[in-house]
Design a protein around this motif. Structure first.
Motif, PDB file in Angstrom:
ATOM      1  N   ARG A 267       0.757  -0.969   0.225  1.00  0.00           N
ATOM      2  CA  ARG A 267      -0.193  -0.395   0.423  1.00  0.00           C
ATOM      3  C   ARG A 267       0.983   1.283   0.065  1.00  0.00           C
ATOM      4  N   GLU A 268       1.873   0.987   0.581  1.00  0.00           N
ATOM      5  CA  GLU A 268       2.457   3.045   0.868  1.00  0.00           C
ATOM      6  C   GLU A 268       3.549   3.130  -0.851  1.00  0.00           C
ATOM      7  N   LEU A 269       3.591   2.187  -1.278  1.00  0.00           N
ATOM      8  CA  LEU A 269       4.477   1.995  -2.530  1.00  0.00           C
ATOM      9  C   LEU A 269       3.358   2.356  -3.484  1.00  0.00           C
ATOM     10  N   SER A 270       2.125   2.363  -3.688  1.00  0.00           N
ATOM     11  CA  SER A 270       1.155   1.989  -4.501  1.00  0.00           C
ATOM     12  C   SER A 270       0.921   4.009  -4.115  1.00  0.00           C
ATOM     13  N   ASP A 383      -7.434   7.346  -1.116  1.00  0.00           N
ATOM     14  CA  ASP A 383      -7.307   7.613   0.631  1.00  0.00           C
ATOM     15  C   ASP A 383      -7.877   7.208   1.227  1.00  0.00           C
ATOM     16  N   ALA A 384      -9.882   7.363   1.158  1.00  0.00           N
ATOM     17  CA  ALA A 384     -10.328   7.481   2.231  1.00  0.00           C
ATOM     18  C   ALA A 384     -10.631   6.195   2.347  1.00  0.00           C
ATOM     19  N   ALA A 385     -10.256   5.391   0.630  1.00  0.00           N
ATOM     20  CA  ALA A 385     -10.971   3.205   0.990  1.00  0.00           C
ATOM     21  C   ALA A 385      -9.976   3.176   1.567  1.00  0.00           C
ATOM     22  N   TYR A 386      -8.512   3.419   1.409  1.00  0.00           N
ATOM     23  CA  TYR A 386      -7.748   2.710   2.422  1.00  0.00           C
ATOM     24  C   TYR A 386      -7.592   2.846   4.149  1.00  0.00           C
ATOM     25  N   ALA A 387      -8.138   4.270   4.238  1.00  0.00           N
ATOM     26  CA  ALA A 387      -7.976   4.654   5.941  1.00  0.00           C
ATOM     27  C   ALA A 387      -9.237   3.886   6.861  1.00  0.00           C
ATOM     28  N   ARG A 388     -10.411   3.471   5.665  1.00  0.00           N
ATOM     29  CA  ARG A 388     -11.499   2.624   6.069  1.00  0.00           C
ATOM     30  C   ARG A 388     -11.044   1.277   6.325  1.00  0.00           C
ATOM     31  N   LEU A 389     -10.247   0.556   5.376  1.00  0.00           N
ATOM     32  CA  LEU A 389      -9.535  -0.464   6.321  1.00  0.00           C
ATOM     33  C   LEU A 389      -8.398  -0.060   6.696  1.00  0.00           C
ATOM     34  N   GLU A 390      -8.177   0.571   6.943  1.00  0.00           N
ATOM     35  CA  GLU A 390      -6.888   0.762   7.992  1.00  0.00           C
ATOM     36  C   GLU A 390      -7.889   0.588   9.366  1.00  0.00           C
ATOM     37  N   ALA A 391      -9.171   1.485  10.163  1.00  0.00           N
ATOM     38  CA  ALA A 391      -9.202   1.643  10.914  1.00  0.00           C
ATOM     39  C   ALA A 391     -10.465   0.336  11.641  1.00  0.00           C
ATOM     40  N   GLY A 471     -13.233 -12.078  12.480  1.00  0.00           N
ATOM     41  CA  GLY A 471     -12.266 -11.377  11.382  1.00  0.00           C
ATOM     42  C   GLY A 471     -13.021 -10.586  10.097  1.00  0.00           C
ATOM     43  N   THR A 472     -11.827  -9.701   9.979  1.00  0.00           N
ATOM     44  CA  THR A 472     -12.547  -9.332   8.414  1.00  0.00           C
ATOM     45  C   THR A 472     -11.069  -9.400   7.818  1.00  0.00           C
ATOM     46  N   GLU A 473     -11.835  -9.442   6.400  1.00  0.00           N
ATOM     47  CA  GLU A 473     -10.919  -9.598   5.319  1.00  0.00           C
ATOM     48  C   GLU A 473     -11.028  -8.492   4.695  1.00  0.00           C
ATOM     49  N   THR A 474      -9.522  -6.903   5.032  1.00  0.00           N
ATOM     50  CA  THR A 474      -9.445  -5.997   3.847  1.00  0.00           C
ATOM     51  C   THR A 474      -8.537  -6.412   2.689  1.00  0.00           C
ATOM     52  N   CYS A 475      -7.394  -7.568   2.581  1.00  0.00           N
ATOM     53  CA  CYS A 475      -6.491  -7.371   1.472  1.00  0.00           C
ATOM     54  C   CYS A 475      -7.535  -8.681   0.244  1.00  0.00           C
ATOM     55  N   VAL A 476      -8.045  -8.364  -0.145  1.00  0.00           N
ATOM     56  CA  VAL A 476      -9.436  -8.680  -0.841  1.00  0.00           C
ATOM     57  C   VAL A 476      -8.668  -8.048  -2.245  1.00  0.00           C
ATOM     58  N   PRO A 479      -8.642  -0.920  -4.341  1.00  0.00           N
ATOM     59  CA  PRO A 479      -9.263   0.444  -4.719  1.00  0.00           C
ATOM     60  C   PRO A 479      -9.102   1.241  -5.245  1.00  0.00           C
ATOM     61  N   LEU A 480      -7.882   0.491  -5.966  1.00  0.00           N
ATOM     62  CA  LEU A 480      -7.287   1.246  -7.437  1.00  0.00           C
ATOM     63  C   LEU A 480      -6.545   1.052  -8.330  1.00  0.00           C
ATOM     64  N   ARG A 481      -6.954   1.403  -9.367  1.00  0.00           N
ATOM     65  CA  ARG A 481      -6.193   0.159 -10.771  1.00  0.00           C
ATOM     66  C   ARG A 481      -5.171   1.670 -11.132  1.00  0.00           C
ATOM     67  N   PHE A 482      -3.879   1.384 -11.364  1.00  0.00           N
ATOM     68  CA  PHE A 482      -2.975   2.000 -12.260  1.00  0.00           C
ATOM     69  C   PHE A 482      -3.278   2.034 -13.760  1.00  0.00           C
ATOM     70  N   LEU A 483      -3.309   3.037 -14.651  1.00  0.00           N
ATOM     71  CA  LEU A 483      -3.643   2.978 -16.340  1.00  0.00           C
ATOM     72  C   LEU A 483      -2.790   2.440 -16.873  1.00  0.00           C
ATOM     73  N   ARG A 484      -3.059   1.529 -17.798  1.00  0.00           N
ATOM     74  CA  ARG A 484      -2.045   1.387 -18.672  1.00  0.00           C
ATOM     75  C   ARG A 484      -2.252   1.777 -20.505  1.00  0.00           C
ATOM     76  N   ASP A 485      -1.003   2.350 -20.897  1.00  0.00           N
ATOM     77  CA  ASP A 485      -1.553   2.207 -22.322  1.00  0.00           C
ATOM     78  C   ASP A 485      -1.794   1.052 -23.491  1.00  0.00           C
ATOM     79  N   PRO A 486      -2.817   0.907 -23.410  1.00  0.00           N
ATOM     80  CA  PRO A 486      -3.587   0.140 -25.042  1.00  0.00           C
ATOM     81  C   PRO A 486      -2.157  -0.669 -25.684  1.00  0.00           C
TER      82      PRO A 486
END
Length: 527
Positions: A267-270, A383-391, A471-476, A479-486
């Motif tokens: 996550r930090e590298l992303s 960022d808001a999605a990651y914050a929700r996961l971490e919380a 528990g809960t599973e938060t690494c399924v 929340p983002l997709r890096f864009l790539r040249d087609p």
């Protein structure tokens, strides 16, 4: 000559445990031939059909017979031009002048990208922030025994990626022309040979460790280089182009092309990639909750058994989907027959569930994840999605007692929104304590699971009574997709390729491996 036997059915209740080794004789008998009528035979496909009556093992075989034998006169030959489709799959590699490309991450995407690059003679350099699989396994065992977490060597981080500690499922809804090559590469690296023909193949965590090491050795033999314990924290950018990476120690590693497949633990590298200008889109993602049952219940319901499971049948699995009218849809995900539940966190003070099975799937319990998809409009951005996961991860950690024990609640108690854990007997080696999963889960997930439990109990009676949520599973998924040249598959930063689950471009071992191959082939064409 060759012929094909299709839909060859064997009663699993009476079949011997080693039926796969004897199936050639069964096929001969079915055709009214002597047991030694075939010169050779190969299983092309195998599945289980338990929809009606006793469960059946269903085979497709490629059989070779003497062209002049009496058996040949009874069988329909396969045209010679069709035999090529049964040969060992190959990877078509373009010619290239590329040398020493950089691959960051040794999960399925990274390792198969590195394999293709090494096969093309580019001598890739492969980096991973974690250790090789052997010391990584030791660190995981230490965590399970002492609760002392090493953030750079755990169930998410290290050689092989998160999939190393999973069931090792190799089936996917994504069709890719290189699937045969991927399965063959796994088998050559130490996976069971049967993955080439099973309808729902798996490797198992105990064998995945061997496979990860086997793939590394193959890449080394092809001229690749591995550097473990090297954490990438930034990109080396010059003139608007990625020229390599910067590590946590401050070292710069230059490369003509760079591929990063950091996985869901990166996550930090992303976040840093986004800060450096790698374009991405916010997308839907999943959050889930593990549910555990006795494996015996699943076997009885899925195979329609009245007694014990026969040796010829592996532990039963299931896949179910709920589409209620007034609650979010839920599907079962990453079902682990005869497996165990893990606290697969990569971060101190946070808990994340996952499931794992060894190859034999011989454990007392079965588990799966019940997942809900969250649309992007529920959040202001990644960022808001990651914050929700971490919380959520922190809340699960605290409810479990702040020592990586996982909170658990009987499915029936969850539905009544009451305290309730009838037994602490579990597959989870970190242990479970009574918890209020109904209070932990986001509203959408809680409502979806409540509706799904009722629906799944109709499909598999006993699902509620014998189930417990853990528990809960938060690494399924990301929340983002890096864009790539087609056309080139490059990211928005020239010279940088981003792929795998962490980049939002795959989901599961097979699709991640296929994505890594696609990126590697694009890099080779780019040269």
């Amino acid at each position: 000559m060759y012929t094909i036997f299709r839909n060859l059915s064997v009663n699993a209740l009476t079949a011997p445990a080693d039926i796969d080794r004897r199936i050639g004789a069964v096929a001969a008998k079915t055709a009214g031939l002597p047991p030694d009528a075939f010169r050779s035979w190969r299983i092309l496909a195998k599945s289980v059909d338990s929809r009606r009556g006793a469960p059946q093992l269903v085979y497709t075989l490629l059989v070779e017979v003497e062209k002049t034998s009496s058996a040949a006169r009874k069988l329909e030959p396969v045209p010679p031009e069709m035999l090529a489709q049964f040969e060992a799959p190959r990877l078509e590699l373009p010619e290239t002048t590329l040398l020493h490309p950089l691959v960051v991450g040794t999960g399925p995407a990274g390792i198969f990208a590195a394999l293709a690059l090494a096969m093309a003679g580019t001598r890739p350099i492969v980096l991973d922030r974690g250790p090789e699989v052997e010391p990584r396994f030791a660190a995981v065992q230490h965590f399970l025994e002492t609760r002392e977490l090493e953030e750079s060597a755990n169930l998410l981080i290290g050689e092989g990626g998160a999939g190393t500690f999973s069931d090792g499922k190799l089936y996917t809804g994504t069709r890719d022309g290189n699937s045969g090559f991927i399965l063959n590469a796994f088998a050559e690296a130490g996976a069971p040979a049967e993955i080439r023909y099973l309808k729902r193949p798996h490797i198992g965590s105990d064998r995945l460790r061997l496979v990860a090491a086997g793939l590394r050795k193959r890449i080394l033999n092809l001229g690749g280089e591995f550097r473990f314990g090297v954490e990438v924290t930034d990109l080396l950018l010059r003139d608007g182009r990625c020229r390599g990476v910067v590590t946590a120690s401050g070292e710069t590693i230059e490369a003509p092309l760079t591929l990063i497949a950091a996985g869901l633990g990166g996550r930090e590298l992303s976040r840093r990639l986004r800060e450096r200008g790698a374009a991405c889109e916010f997308k839907s993602f999943q959050i889930g909750c593990r549910i555990e049952h006795p494996q015996e219940l699943v076997d009885r319901r899925q195979y329609r058994l009245t007694g014990s499971r026969p040796e010829a049948l592996g532990a039963a699995e299931y896949h179910m989907v709920s589409h209620p009218q007034r609650a979010p849809g839920v599907s079962t995900f990453c079902m682990c027959p005869g497996g165990e539940i893990l606290n697969a966190t990569a971060w101190r003070g946070r808990s994340v569930t996952n499931g794992m099975s060894d190859y034999a799937r011989a454990g007392e319990f079965a588990n799966s994840c019940l997942i809900v998809t969250f649309p992007p409009e529920k959040f202001t951005g990644p960022d808001a999605a990651y914050a929700r996961l971490e919380a959520l991860e922190k809340a699960v950690f605290e409810q479990g007692g702040s020592d990586y024990t996982l909170p658990a609640q009987d499915a029936a108690a969850f539905l009544r929104r009451r305290n309730g854990l009838s037994s602490r007997r579990t597959s989870c080696r970190c242990g479970i304590v009574p918890g209020r999963i109904d209070r932990l889960l986001p509203e959408e997930l809680g409502a979806g699971i409540a509706a799904a439990l009722t629906h799944f109990d109709r499909l598999m009676p006993g699902f509620i009574r014998h189930g417990r949520l853990i528990g809960t599973e938060t690494c399924v998924s990301s929340p983002l997709r890096f864009l790539r040249d087609p056309a080139t598959l490059e990211s928005s930063l020239a010279g940088l390729y981003l792929g795998g689950e962490g980049a939002g471009c795959a989901g599961g071992i097979m699709s991640a491996a296929a994505d890594g191959l696609r990126l590697a082939l694009a890099m080779l064409r780019r040269g």
